[in-house]
Design a protein around this motif. Structure first.
Motif: not given
Length: 152
Positions: A31-41, A65-82
């Protein structure tokens, strides 16, 4: 790897696979559980203030075990994370649970995404008195600091 490179790679894939540095494949049901912005100062041992910002992805596996993250879903997650990541083309760091949370870089070999090792390094070579040539070695020797030596 930068976000733009990831998007480009995902666009041409039918399925997503990740490999650890030793070549072991992550289970296909990750699973891709998080997409975040991490800043280390931080301040390095030479007293220089620094700031690093990366896009951070967290990968995780469960017993579904039947879960699969499709490339299109991954791209959608990246779009939401913008809205969190912003428009910048950030470097990507990946977290994956092993004995403890592992932090990796990301690369693509044309078929698989590769979790690449991350290394520590001294950012204030001059302040610590470490010759520049020492940083070219694959394995750095453990440096010891002495009182008044100007190191950490």
């Amino acid at each position: 790897m930068k976000i733009s490179e990831l998007k480009e790679a995902l666009a041409g894939l039918a399925a997503i696979s990740f490999r650890l540095p030793d070549g072991t494949a992550l289970p296909a049901h990750f699973h891709m559980t998080e997409v975040g912005l991490v800043t280390k100062h931080f301040v390095d041992c030479g007293g220089v203030e620094r700031k690093e910002t990366v896009a951070n992805f967290q990968l995780w596996e469960a017993g579904d075990y039947d879960h699969r993250l499709a490339p299109q879903k991954f791209l959608h997650i990246l779009q939401l994370s913008t809205r969190i990541l912003g428009p910048q083309d950030l470097d990507i760091e990946v977290e994956y649970q092993q004995a403890t949370i592992g932090k990796f870089g990301l690369a693509f070999d044309g078929r698989d995404f590769l979790l690449t090792p991350k290394q520590t390094a001294c950012l204030a070579q001059d302040a610590c008195g470490i010759p520049s040539a020492a940083f070219a070695l694959p394995q750095l020797p453990v440096a010891t600091c002495t009182p008044g030596g100007g190191c950490c």
